[in-house]
Design a protein around this motif. Structure first.
Motif: not given
Length: 68
Positions: A3, A11, A31, A34, A36, A43, A45-47
């Protein structure tokens, strides 16, 4: 992927993992929360590769207790 400061600032930030997970549970897309390393908040993430599943997803995917 790491990030960057620019991404972190854009974000939405959550104070706790529980707050982030509440949003994840209502989302229509997959989603993951995680922590940061820059702001030390949470935050989304879609990963998903290599990330752990939230508890509600693990429970949803678990077989029923009486399954063989």
């Amino acid at each position: 992927m790491k990030t960057t400061l620019g991404i972190c600032q854009r974000k939405k930030r959550f104070e706790t993992e529980e707050e982030a997970l509440a949003v994840v549970a209502r989302a229509e897309v997959t989603l993951r929360p995680y922590r940061c390393p820059l702001c030390r908040r949470w935050h989304l993430t879609s990963r998903t590769k290599g990330m752990r599943l939230p508890r509600f997803e693990r429970e949803r995917r678990a077989p029923p207790p009486d399954a063989p």
